[in-house]
Write an enzyme that holds these catalytic residues in place. Structure first.
Site, short mmCIF file in Angstrom:
data_model
loop_
_atom_site.label_atom_id
_atom_site.label_comp_id
_atom_site.label_asym_id
_atom_site.label_seq_id
_atom_site.Cartn_x
_atom_site.Cartn_y
_atom_site.Cartn_z
N HIS A 154 0.81 -1.22 0.00
CA HIS A 154 0.00 0.00 0.00
C HIS A 154 0.85 1.27 0.00
O HIS A 154 0.35 2.33 -0.36
CB HIS A 154 -1.04 -0.02 1.13
CG HIS A 154 -0.51 0.27 2.49
ND1 HIS A 154 0.09 -0.67 3.26
CD2 HIS A 154 -0.52 1.40 3.24
CE1 HIS A 154 0.44 -0.16 4.42
NE2 HIS A 154 0.07 1.12 4.44
N HIS B 195 7.77 -2.06 2.00
CA HIS B 195 7.47 -0.64 1.83
C HIS B 195 8.73 0.21 1.53
O HIS B 195 8.76 0.95 0.56
CB HIS B 195 6.80 -0.07 3.08
CG HIS B 195 5.53 -0.78 3.47
ND1 HIS B 195 4.71 -1.40 2.57
CD2 HIS B 195 4.94 -0.96 4.69
CE1 HIS B 195 3.67 -1.93 3.21
NE2 HIS B 195 3.80 -1.68 4.50
N LYS C 18 15.65 2.89 8.01
CA LYS C 18 15.38 2.78 9.43
C LYS C 18 13.87 2.60 9.59
O LYS C 18 13.09 3.33 8.98
CB LYS C 18 15.84 4.09 10.09
CG LYS C 18 15.72 4.14 11.56
CD LYS C 18 16.52 5.30 12.14
CE LYS C 18 15.84 6.64 11.92
NZ LYS C 18 16.25 7.67 12.87
N1 NDP Z 1 -4.72 -4.89 9.46
C1 NDP Z 1 -3.84 -4.13 8.85
O1 NDP Z 1 -3.67 -2.96 9.17
C2 NDP Z 1 -3.00 -4.68 7.74
C3 NDP Z 1 -3.17 -5.98 7.31
N2 NDP Z 1 -2.43 -6.45 6.25
C4 NDP Z 1 -2.62 -7.81 5.75
O2 NDP Z 1 -3.98 -7.95 5.35
C5 NDP Z 1 -4.46 -9.25 5.64
C6 NDP Z 1 -5.67 -9.15 6.55
O3 NDP Z 1 -5.31 -8.47 7.73
P1 NDP Z 1 -6.31 -8.29 8.96
O4 NDP Z 1 -7.64 -7.83 8.48
O5 NDP Z 1 -5.59 -7.51 9.96
O6 NDP Z 1 -6.43 -9.80 9.45
P2 NDP Z 1 -7.43 -10.43 10.49
O7 NDP Z 1 -6.61 -11.17 11.50
O8 NDP Z 1 -8.42 -9.44 10.99
O9 NDP Z 1 -8.13 -11.55 9.60
C7 NDP Z 1 -9.11 -11.27 8.60
C8 NDP Z 1 -10.18 -12.33 8.66
O10 NDP Z 1 -9.63 -13.59 8.33
C9 NDP Z 1 -10.26 -14.62 9.10
N3 NDP Z 1 -9.21 -15.34 9.85
C10 NDP Z 1 -8.39 -14.84 10.79
N4 NDP Z 1 -7.55 -15.80 11.23
C11 NDP Z 1 -7.83 -16.90 10.54
C12 NDP Z 1 -7.33 -18.23 10.55
N5 NDP Z 1 -6.31 -18.58 11.31
N6 NDP Z 1 -7.89 -19.13 9.71
C13 NDP Z 1 -8.89 -18.78 8.90
N7 NDP Z 1 -9.42 -17.54 8.87
C14 NDP Z 1 -8.91 -16.62 9.67
C15 NDP Z 1 -11.21 -13.94 10.06
O11 NDP Z 1 -12.53 -13.99 9.50
P3 NDP Z 1 -13.58 -15.15 9.82
O12 NDP Z 1 -13.24 -15.75 11.14
O13 NDP Z 1 -14.90 -14.43 9.82
O14 NDP Z 1 -13.43 -16.08 8.69
C16 NDP Z 1 -10.77 -12.50 10.05
O15 NDP Z 1 -11.82 -11.59 10.28
C17 NDP Z 1 -3.29 -10.00 6.26
O16 NDP Z 1 -2.61 -10.69 5.24
C18 NDP Z 1 -2.40 -8.88 6.80
O17 NDP Z 1 -1.06 -9.26 6.86
C19 NDP Z 1 -1.54 -5.65 5.58
C20 NDP Z 1 -1.34 -4.36 5.98
C21 NDP Z 1 -2.00 -3.77 7.10
O1 LIG Z 2 1.89 -2.76 6.27
C1 LIG Z 2 1.90 -2.23 7.36
O2 LIG Z 2 1.74 -0.90 7.43
C2 LIG Z 2 1.31 -0.27 8.61
C3 LIG Z 2 1.62 1.20 8.43
O3 LIG Z 2 0.86 1.69 7.37
P1 LIG Z 2 0.50 3.25 7.32
O4 LIG Z 2 -0.14 3.42 6.00
O5 LIG Z 2 -0.42 3.52 8.47
O6 LIG Z 2 1.77 3.99 7.46
C4 LIG Z 2 2.01 -0.84 9.81
O7 LIG Z 2 1.43 -0.29 11.00
C5 LIG Z 2 1.84 -2.34 9.85
O8 LIG Z 2 2.60 -2.88 10.91
C6 LIG Z 2 2.29 -2.95 8.56
O9 LIG Z 2 1.89 -4.30 8.51
#
Ligand code: NDP
Ligand SMILES: O=C1O[C@H](COP(=O)(O)O)[C@@H](O)[C@H](O)[C@H]1O
Length: 597
Positions: free
Chosen positions: A284, A346, A439
């Site tokens: 992103h 990033h 960094k």
């Molecule tokens: N959150 C953030 O700020 C960021 C996230 N990402 C990436 O985006 C993706 C989603 O992140 P995020 O929304 O935080 O993730 P979550 O942990 O909130 O998971 C998303 C959904 O996936 C399902 N889930 C979670 N764990 C499992 C499991 N072990 N097995 C099967 N289903 C599961 C759940 O839905 P349900 O139980 O309803 O199926 C959950 O609501 C990841 O790859 C993360 O690395 C990247 C950048 C930033």
């Molecule tokens: O991908 C990620 O980015 C966020 C930071 O994103 P930003 O747009 O808020 O600067 C970071 O907090 C997270 O650890 C990482 O997975």
């Protein structure tokens, strides 16, 4: 509810599947308690691979998103409302919404966006709000459907309620906003299913078809789920829910593996079901305004490009800091650490855009070719050129800031770095010998992401004596502040007005908030729009990914094998002292820690 004149269900939706074509029943059924009698929709890999990649020209004018070459939108289709589900004796049959299908031109297209993992943090925080912003900007096509997919049980209404909490009237601040939200939410639906269940995805397919009608169906799947289930979700979506007459694209969230081997394995697994041009690996940071502007700054201003080399640049700093810790995301973070979370993707992506040679054109492949080339010129990192740290707790007045290992989702005694600094080098004619200092850290004194370019000293400078003892402080520095408070400024030496010859360091400042009244779009808006339009420029190609992992894999292995203990730094501080020593080794001071803007 919008009025539709009902038509009949397309026959392939209601025909029960033959035993041979029926998808395997799913083992557990947590999210879906009704067994469906569905036609199996195994379009499979072959159909998927056969889809043409559309190379579409961007147009951000109202309703100008062209989804399929030659598509002509001729009919105004009323907005669908809740999709009725009719339950009959333990089987599920779906009735058509009251859609007037007959007036739809055969050439009309639609896009269905399925957010896989819709119940999660990223979906709520970023993806649905970004889609709403695109809707408000009239950037979504005339006909579209948004479908949330996850295991959690939710009705359409519950999904809408969940989404509505994170939608803001950022774009349309007028009274229209409420109306826009209603219109948008009416296009959002939910389907509960497992990520490894062909049958559940076949049900999704059927639901999407009902909304798509006879239009050419283009389908975008956003995998907003943990990485261990990426391949399952791709297998099931491509086998059971791929478009048959339009394109199918999949946005894959990071992390793309943990090192060279696991990343290659993930790519190979995805490529069993998708062609490379269907995979949109998202970083992103590439969607951030000032990162996108890097290329404009370099290649459309005469004054920068001639200076962009070892001849004039002393060092380049790529800095990411956050003033908060893992706060609940420790489970994910501890598996990866800051090097994989921020540096390998990033910051390295920004570095590649900063340092690449001029591409042949602005075409995605030309840009990505140049990024790969420069990444492949970089030496793999080793521990001598790196510092790692981990934050400890810190008391300030009556407030106690927790240590990384105080996070309940982090294993006790974890050695995972929450801070890292590194010196990287590019072995090519343009950059040899120039340190690129990176960094990245969590729980530091401030939140920022910036690029700092420190130029060399002026040879034989007539004003050296007036510039103070630290000439490094007096060199020109170009700062591209990606966030917060976006700005580009150039530090210059200037005469203080008056009769005496006194110099100071001042800024030529392009402060975005002062210069532009338009709000800066969120990175996810730009990237989602690009994925819908088939624009790959800001997505990571697999060879870029390989080159990026080749730089970081040796040091990651070294840290893990040697169980290197990270240097402690207090929550809210400047980070480990060793980071200053690393920079000093190259006669550099971190620009963000100097006084000044
Ligand atoms: N959150 C953030 O700020 C960021 C996230 N990402 C990436 O985006 C993706 C989603 O992140 P995020 O929304 O935080 O993730 P979550 O942990 O909130 O998971 C998303 C959904 O996936 C399902 N889930 C979670 N764990 C499992 C499991 N072990 N097995 C099967 N289903 C599961 C759940 O839905 P349900 O139980 O309803 O199926 C959950 O609501 C990841 O790859 C993360 O690395 C990247 C950048 C930033
Ligand atoms: O991908 C990620 O980015 C966020 C930071 O994103 P930003 O747009 O808020 O600067 C970071 O907090 C997270 O650890 C990482 O997975």
């Amino acid at each position: 509810m919008a009025a539709f004149s009902a038509t009949h269900c397309p026959s392939h939706v209601t025909t029960p599947s033959s035993p041979s074509s029926r998808p395997r029943p799913c083992s557990s059924d947590r999210g879906h308690d009704r067994r469906a009698t569905l036609s199996s929709s195994i379009a499979g890999r072959l159909a998927l691979r056969a889809q043409p990649s559309s190379r579409l020209r961007r147009s951000r004018r109202a309703n100008a998103v062209r989804l399929h070459e030659g598509s002509v939108a001729t009919t105004i289709i009323p907005v669908e409302s809740e999709l009725p589900l009719k339950k009959s004796k333990g089987s599920l049959s779906l009735t058509l919404p009251e859609v007037e299908d007959v007036n739809i031109s055969e050439n009309e297209s639609t896009v269905s966006i399925t957010v896989v993992g819709a119940s999660g943090d990223l979906a709520k925080k970023k993806i649905f709000p970004a889609l709403f912003a695109l809707f408000c900007e009239d950037c979504l096509p005339k006909h579209f459907t948004i479908c949330g997919y996850a295991r959690s049980k939710m009705t359409d209404a519950e999904l809408r309620n969940m989404i509505s909490k994170s939608l803001t009237c950022r774009i349309d601040k007028s009274e229209n906003c409420e109306e826009k939200m209603d219109q948008f939410l009416k296009r959002c639906f939910y389907h509960s299913g497992h990520y490894d269940c062909l049958e559940n995805f076949a049900e999704l397919d059927m639901k999407l078809k009902l909304h798509e009608g006879r239009r050419i169906s283009n389908r975008l799947f956003y995998l907003s789920i943990p990485p261990n289930i990426f391949v399952d979700a791709v297998r099931c979506s491509s086998s059971s829910a791929a478009s048959r007459n339009g394109w199918t694209r999949v946005i894959v969230e990071k992390p793309f593996g943990r090192d060279s081997e696991s990343s290659a394995a993930l790519t190979n697994a995805l490529k069993q079901y998708l062609d490379e041009n269907q995979i949109f690996r998202i970083d992103h940071y590439l969607g951030k305004e000032l990162v996108e502007n890097l290329s404009v700054l370099r290649f459309s201003n005469l004054i920068f490009e001639p200076l962009w080399s070892r001849q004039y640049i002393r060092n380049v700093q790529l800095i990411f800091s956050e003033d908060f810790g893992t706060e609940g995301r420790g489970g994910y973070f501890d598996n990866y650490g800051i090097i994989r979370d921020i540096m390998q993707n990033h910051l390295l992506q920004i570095l590649a855009l900063f340092a690449m040679e001029t591409p042949v054109s602005l075409d995605a492949e030309d840009i990505r070719n140049e990024k790969v080339k420069v990444l492949r010129c970089m030496k793999p990192l080793h521990l001598d050129d790196m510092v790692i740290g981990q934050y400890t707790s810190h008391n300030e007045g009556s407030t106690t800031y927790p240590a990384y290992t105080d996070d309940k989702t982090v294993p006790k005694g974890s050695l995972t770095p929450t801070f890292a600094a590194a010196a990287l080098f590019i072995n090519n004619a343009r950059w040899e010998g120039v340190p690129f200092l990176m960094k990245a850290g969590k729980a530091l004194q401030d939140r920022r992401a910036e690029i700092r370019v420190q130029f060399r000293h002026v040879p034989g400078n007539l004003y050296n004596q007036k510039l103070g003892t630290d000439l490094n402080q007096a060199t020109n520095e170009l700062v591209i502040r990606v966030q917060p408070d976006e700005a580009i400024y150039l530090m210059i030496n200037n005469k203080v007005p008056g009769l005496e010859m006194k110099l100071d360091h001042s800024n030529l400042n392009l402060h975005y908030a002062a210069r532009y009244s338009k709000e800066i779009p969120d990175a996810y808006e730009r990237l989602l729009l690009d994925a819908i339009e088939g624009e790959r420029r800001l997505f990571i190609r697999s060879d870029e990914l390989d080159a990026a992992w080749a730089i970081f894999t040796p040091v990651l292995k070294e840290i893990e094998e040697k169980k290197t203990v990270p240097e402690s730094y207090p929550y809210g501080s400047q980070g480990p002292v060793a980071a200053h020593r690393l920079a000093a080794r190259y006669d550099v001071k971190w620009g963000d820690l100097r006084t000044g803007p």
